[in-house]
Design a protein around this motif. Structure first.
Motif, PDB file in Angstrom:
ATOM      1  N   ASP A   1       0.136   4.288   0.314  1.00  0.00           N
ATOM      2  CA  ASP A   1      -0.325   5.311   1.249  1.00  0.00           C
ATOM      3  C   ASP A   1      -0.130   4.914   2.709  1.00  0.00           C
ATOM      4  OD1 ASP A   1      -1.159   6.911  -0.856  1.00  0.00           O
ATOM      5  OD2 ASP A   1      -3.133   5.968  -0.928  1.00  0.00           O
ATOM      6  N   HIS A   2       0.406   3.731   2.961  1.00  0.00           N
ATOM      7  CA  HIS A   2       0.578   3.271   4.334  1.00  0.00           C
ATOM      8  C   HIS A   2       1.787   3.961   4.972  1.00  0.00           C
ATOM      9  CE1 HIS A   2       1.019   0.463   7.710  1.00  0.00           C
ATOM     10  NE2 HIS A   2      -0.260   0.226   7.508  1.00  0.00           N
TER      11      HIS A   2
ATOM     12  N   ASP B   1       0.844  -1.198   0.000  1.00  0.00           N
ATOM     13  CA  ASP B   1       0.000   0.000   0.000  1.00  0.00           C
ATOM     14  C   ASP B   1       0.877   1.245   0.000  1.00  0.00           C
ATOM     15  OD1 ASP B   1      -1.837   1.977   0.369  1.00  0.00           O
ATOM     16  OD2 ASP B   1      -2.680   1.177   2.232  1.00  0.00           O
TER      17      ASP B   1
ATOM     18  N   ARG C   1       5.120   2.424   3.073  1.00  0.00           N
ATOM     19  CA  ARG C   1       5.088   3.242   1.855  1.00  0.00           C
ATOM     20  C   ARG C   1       5.046   2.410   0.584  1.00  0.00           C
ATOM     21  NH1 ARG C   1       3.548   7.847   3.988  1.00  0.00           N
ATOM     22  NH2 ARG C   1       5.044   8.848   5.335  1.00  0.00           N
TER      23      ARG C   1
END
Length: 197
Positions: free
Chosen positions: A85-86, A83, A90
């Motif tokens: 957006d994590h 992910d 990243r």
């Protein structure tokens, strides 16, 4: 390191550069990447965010599946990736995390609880309710038999030393907090996390 280019080679390279740029100016350039539409395999997929289950780092993953969750629709996971957006990972995953799809599709993966009776060599499939009731019954029986309220000097200790608990590392902070509270309220002293094993 020096590159030896003869005069003839220099003119050939220069002519090739001029010819290719002239063709591009005359409209023989390939179409722009933005203008072309490509059908990706993720176009009609259902996206689910989750955490990787392997270690305590807690990398974020995106799970793509077919099916919309309605009745009579078989859900099938067909792609797993990091992910972007994590905040932890990243979008990057280690080799184990990158191979999660093989873990999900493995033929040897257990999908339901099983129990083996004492002295038996056969595993028997049981329901989730029966499995949870059995675990609760064993916990209560062992805690009632081995819970220590006071030590030999009379101090209150309230501990249970004959059982331990191994927590999952893929859990969120909230799940970890609740797990810690439940285990400590039972009086367990041996409490560890999967990431340290």
């Amino acid at each position: 390191m020096t590159v030896n280019v003869t005069r003839r080679q220099f003119f050939k390279l220069g002519a090739a550069g001029v010819a290719s740029s002239s063709m591009a100016m005359m409209g023989f350039a390939p179409e722009s990447a933005e203008a072309s539409v490509r059908q990706f395999k993720l176009t009609h997929a259902r996206e689910t965010r989750n955490n990787c289950t392997y270690c305590s780092v807690g990398c974020g993953i995106l799970i793509y599946s077919h099916g919309d969750g309605s009745k009579n629709v078989r859900q099938e996971i067909f792609h797993i990736e990091g992910d972007p957006d994590h905040p932890v990972s990243r979008g990057s995953l280690c080799p184990k995390g990158s191979g999660l799809l093989d873990f999900v599709r493995s033929e040897t993966r257990l999908e339901y609880p099983q129990v083996r009776a004492p002295g038996s060599s056969e595993w028997k499939r049981v329901s989730w309710d029966e499995a949870l009731d059995r675990i609760a019954r064993h916990i209560k029986k062992d805690r009632d038999a081995n819970f220590v309220e006071r030590d030999e000097t009379g101090r209150t200790v309230n501990h249970w030393t004959t059982s331990g608990f191994l927590a999952a590392s893929g859990a969120s902070n909230e799940a970890g907090y609740i797990t810690h509270k439940v285990v400590r309220n039972l009086g367990m002293v041996a409490f560890d996390n999967q990431a340290r094993v």
